[in-house]
Design an enzyme around this catalytic site. Sequence first.
Site, mmCIF file in Angstrom:
data_model
loop_
_atom_site.group_PDB
_atom_site.id
_atom_site.type_symbol
_atom_site.label_atom_id
_atom_site.label_comp_id
_atom_site.label_asym_id
_atom_site.label_seq_id
_atom_site.Cartn_x
_atom_site.Cartn_y
_atom_site.Cartn_z
ATOM 1 N N GLU A 110 0.807 -1.219 0.000
ATOM 2 C CA GLU A 110 0.000 0.000 0.000
ATOM 3 C C GLU A 110 0.842 1.271 0.000
ATOM 4 O O GLU A 110 1.972 1.260 0.453
ATOM 5 C CB GLU A 110 -0.811 0.084 1.291
ATOM 6 N N CYS A 146 3.135 8.284 1.759
ATOM 7 C CA CYS A 146 3.665 7.306 2.712
ATOM 8 C C CYS A 146 3.869 5.996 1.956
ATOM 9 O O CYS A 146 2.909 5.444 1.411
ATOM 10 C CB CYS A 146 2.643 7.152 3.835
ATOM 11 N N CYS A 152 6.181 -7.858 6.997
ATOM 12 C CA CYS A 152 7.284 -7.353 7.836
ATOM 13 C C CYS A 152 7.724 -8.462 8.785
ATOM 14 O O CYS A 152 6.922 -9.290 9.188
ATOM 15 C CB CYS A 152 6.792 -6.159 8.646
ATOM 16 N N CYS A 155 5.899 -6.207 15.573
ATOM 17 C CA CYS A 155 5.453 -5.301 16.638
ATOM 18 C C CYS A 155 3.989 -5.640 16.926
ATOM 19 O O CYS A 155 3.195 -5.785 15.983
ATOM 20 C CB CYS A 155 5.588 -3.845 16.210
ATOM 21 N N CYS A 194 0.870 -3.675 15.402
ATOM 22 C CA CYS A 194 0.893 -3.317 13.970
ATOM 23 C C CYS A 194 0.237 -4.392 13.114
ATOM 24 O O CYS A 194 0.520 -5.579 13.265
ATOM 25 C CB CYS A 194 2.344 -3.108 13.547
ATOM 26 N N GLY A 218 6.346 -2.593 6.263
ATOM 27 C CA GLY A 218 7.718 -3.099 6.252
ATOM 28 C C GLY A 218 8.673 -2.283 7.081
ATOM 29 O O GLY A 218 8.371 -1.167 7.516
ATOM 30 N N GLU A 219 9.843 -2.872 7.311
ATOM 31 C CA GLU A 219 10.914 -2.174 8.030
ATOM 32 C C GLU A 219 11.957 -1.779 6.980
ATOM 33 O O GLU A 219 12.682 -2.646 6.470
ATOM 34 C CB GLU A 219 11.500 -3.108 9.103
ATOM 35 N N SER A 253 10.806 4.633 15.937
ATOM 36 C CA SER A 253 9.602 4.190 16.634
ATOM 37 C C SER A 253 9.991 3.777 18.054
ATOM 38 O O SER A 253 10.567 2.719 18.251
ATOM 39 C CB SER A 253 8.992 2.996 15.911
ATOM 40 N N CYS A 265 -1.236 1.156 9.074
ATOM 41 C CA CYS A 265 -0.213 0.447 8.344
ATOM 42 C C CYS A 265 -0.592 -1.019 8.100
ATOM 43 O O CYS A 265 -0.766 -1.790 9.037
ATOM 44 C CB CYS A 265 1.023 0.549 9.217
#
Length: 343
Positions: free
Chosen positions: A91, A104, A111, A115, A118, A156-157, A210, A329
């Site tokens: 996205e 964004c 991911c 977390c 999330c 994602g990271e 974060s 997210c």
Amino acid sequence: MKEPLLGKTLKELEDICLENKMPKFNAKQIASWLYKSDVNEICQMTNLSLKTREVLSERYSIGKIPHIKEMESKDATVKYLYKYDETTFVETVIIPDKARQTLCISSQGGCKMNCLFCATGKQGFQRNLTSGEIINFVASLPEKEDLSNIVFMGMGEPLDNFNEVVKAIEILTSQWGYAISPRRITLSTCGILPKLIDFIEKTECHIAISMHNPFHEERLRIMPIEKTYPIEEICNMLRNYNWYAQRRLTFEYILFERENDTYFHAKEISRLLRGLNARVNLIPYNPTPNSPFKGASQERMLQFQEELEKFHLITTIRKSKGEDILAACGLLSTKNLEENSSK
Ligand code: SAH
């Protein structure tokens, strides 16, 4: 399948020219077609000879992929969904705010960081996006002409896909590319320490970390990365660099009710950030399905902001955007993955 040109750096385009016995200066022309105009086919690159276009078209395509779905929120935030392969749905969100249009973008399908709060983490990990797929979010964006800022705060990271993200940033910021100032790009990370050092040194982009909780044991419960790279070590490392208005350092902090919103949390945040020219951005929680977390009320956000300001911390509150379009997210793509697997 033909190889996409989108996502190639000038150097890589020069190598392609060399391999295909084309003059080296063609590379700059191709970069300009890819990143400064809106062509969809190689045959539209009219300043290349017909022969060159034919040779290129045999092996390469532009590689632009349009979105498959869009949702517009009441507040004019628009979310686009892309299907990059059978299991990779990713996205982007375009967020208009006064004169600004912030995009964004995602860096991975799913991911690995897991977390707890999330939605992306819940889907597991599909794969890293290529620089071409990352650049495609900009190249295929209907609002491209008005784009002012880019944040790597989608799925994602980004530091877990370091090479492709840095390559995409090179294309976004170079004069031969999109020529967007790195001061208009922010990378958000949960804090993969060695990659973060590398990123700070290789680029000039703003950095957002974060944090979400300043206490080791408590952060560990919601962010597994705390085990390998504790937030305290991240803060200590960040003190080695110079942060100023032109290169911003922000700590993101989702405020959860009765979890991380006490005086003691504010005090510990101020201890961690001592001597760091950083700001805190309080984020309203975007609830995800079946989540045990509860976001703090607007009133509590303002109280916590005051608490932090007593410790002389510059604190902003992020406006919640696009709540009605599953803007948290990973939510829209999760929904599509589920729909796809139930077919
Ligand atoms: N992996 C990067 C980018 C993730 S998304 C990172 O960890 O920073 C960008 C921000 O949104 C992060 O601060 C992330 O913690 C936060 N976020 C994730 N899920 C959220 C939710 N449901 N509501 C509000 N913020 C969320």
